[in-house]
Design a protein around this motif. Structure first.
Motif, PDB file in Angstrom:
ATOM      1  N   LYS A 118      -7.068  15.368-112.996  1.00 49.61           N
ATOM      2  CA  LYS A 118      -6.376  16.018-113.799  1.00 49.61           C
ATOM      3  C   LYS A 118      -4.953  16.275-113.470  1.00 49.61           C
ATOM      4  O   LYS A 118      -3.893  16.076-114.367  1.00 49.61           O
ATOM      5  CB  LYS A 118      -7.249  17.308-114.012  1.00 49.61           C
ATOM      6  N   GLU A 119      -4.506  16.487-112.366  1.00 52.53           N
ATOM      7  CA  GLU A 119      -3.137  16.584-111.717  1.00 52.53           C
ATOM      8  C   GLU A 119      -2.366  15.498-112.383  1.00 52.53           C
ATOM      9  O   GLU A 119      -1.336  15.523-112.557  1.00 52.53           O
ATOM     10  CB  GLU A 119      -3.096  17.058-110.393  1.00 52.53           C
ATOM     11  N   ILE A 121      -2.951  13.440-114.536  1.00 56.56           N
ATOM     12  CA  ILE A 121      -2.796  12.965-115.840  1.00 56.56           C
ATOM     13  C   ILE A 121      -1.545  14.045-116.411  1.00 56.56           C
ATOM     14  O   ILE A 121      -0.955  13.813-117.185  1.00 56.56           O
ATOM     15  CB  ILE A 121      -3.945  13.322-116.498  1.00 56.56           C
ATOM     16  N   ASP A 122      -1.923  15.294-115.748  1.00 61.58           N
ATOM     17  CA  ASP A 122      -0.846  16.363-116.302  1.00 61.58           C
ATOM     18  C   ASP A 122       0.738  15.982-115.793  1.00 61.58           C
ATOM     19  O   ASP A 122       1.559  15.959-116.649  1.00 61.58           O
ATOM     20  CB  ASP A 122      -1.344  17.871-115.561  1.00 61.58           C
ATOM     21  N   GLN A 123       0.709  15.495-114.664  1.00 65.26           N
ATOM     22  CA  GLN A 123       1.909  14.865-114.156  1.00 65.26           C
ATOM     23  C   GLN A 123       2.658  13.955-115.243  1.00 65.26           C
ATOM     24  O   GLN A 123       3.916  13.833-115.331  1.00 65.26           O
ATOM     25  CB  GLN A 123       1.927  14.482-112.781  1.00 65.26           C
ATOM     26  N   GLU A 124       1.814  12.877-115.596  1.00 66.92           N
ATOM     27  CA  GLU A 124       2.119  11.884-116.359  1.00 66.92           C
ATOM     28  C   GLU A 124       2.716  12.422-117.617  1.00 66.92           C
ATOM     29  O   GLU A 124       3.683  11.875-118.146  1.00 66.92           O
ATOM     30  CB  GLU A 124       1.334  10.687-116.223  1.00 66.92           C
ATOM     31  N   LYS A 125       1.901  13.120-118.269  1.00 61.64           N
ATOM     32  CA  LYS A 125       2.269  13.869-119.604  1.00 61.64           C
ATOM     33  C   LYS A 125       3.521  14.383-119.614  1.00 61.64           C
ATOM     34  O   LYS A 125       4.328  14.274-120.451  1.00 61.64           O
ATOM     35  CB  LYS A 125       1.108  14.791-119.959  1.00 61.64           C
ATOM     36  N   SER A 126       3.888  15.287-118.540  1.00 58.89           N
ATOM     37  CA  SER A 126       4.986  16.086-118.356  1.00 58.89           C
ATOM     38  C   SER A 126       6.318  15.190-118.150  1.00 58.89           C
ATOM     39  O   SER A 126       7.416  15.424-118.736  1.00 58.89           O
ATOM     40  CB  SER A 126       4.975  17.176-117.328  1.00 58.89           C
TER      41      SER A 126
END
Length: 129
Positions: A118-119, A121-126
């Motif tokens: 999840k981390e 994925i969140d990093q890629e989104k940001s």
């Protein structure tokens, strides 16, 4: 209906008329005529005739000339060899059913294409935004 009078016919311009009178056919070049739509060969005609006869024969076939047939279904019993072979396959199935999995060696599974956390994925989104 009568033919038109000479005065009613269309007039040809005099310069065109003079040019036609002076025309010399001997100055024309000789050319060979090439046939662009040749007639079919003898083999083509025979092949087309055979195809036509086949289609005619199929379309005009008289179904009343066919004879009725009865199909006999025979029950074929297995031979002695087939029965012995099936008995041997039953022994194999019993061996599989009575297999002891505790005799297997332990193995370690390594995941070669893990899913992102999840981390990640969140990093890629940001980063993409």
């Amino acid at each position: 209906m009568s033919s038109p009078a000479k005065e009613d016919l269309p007039k040809v311009p005099t310069d065109f008329k003079n040019e036609l009178e002076k025309f010399d056919a001997g100055k024309m070049k000789h050319t060979e005529t090439k046939e662009k739509n040749p007639l079919p060969s003898k083999e083509d005609v025979i092949q087309e005739k055979q195809r036509h006869e086949l289609f005619t024969g199929v379309s005009t076939f008289n179904k009343a000339k066919l004879k009725r047939t009865n199909t006999l279904e025979k029950i074929v019993l297995p031979t002695k060899e087939v029965i012995e072979q099936e008995k041997g396959s039953k022994a194999i199935l019993q061996g599989i059913e009575s297999f002891d999995p505790s005799k297997l060696k332990p193995t370690e599974t390594q995941e070669k294409n893990p899913l992102p956390t999840k981390e990640v994925i969140d990093q890629e989104k940001s980063g993409a935004a």
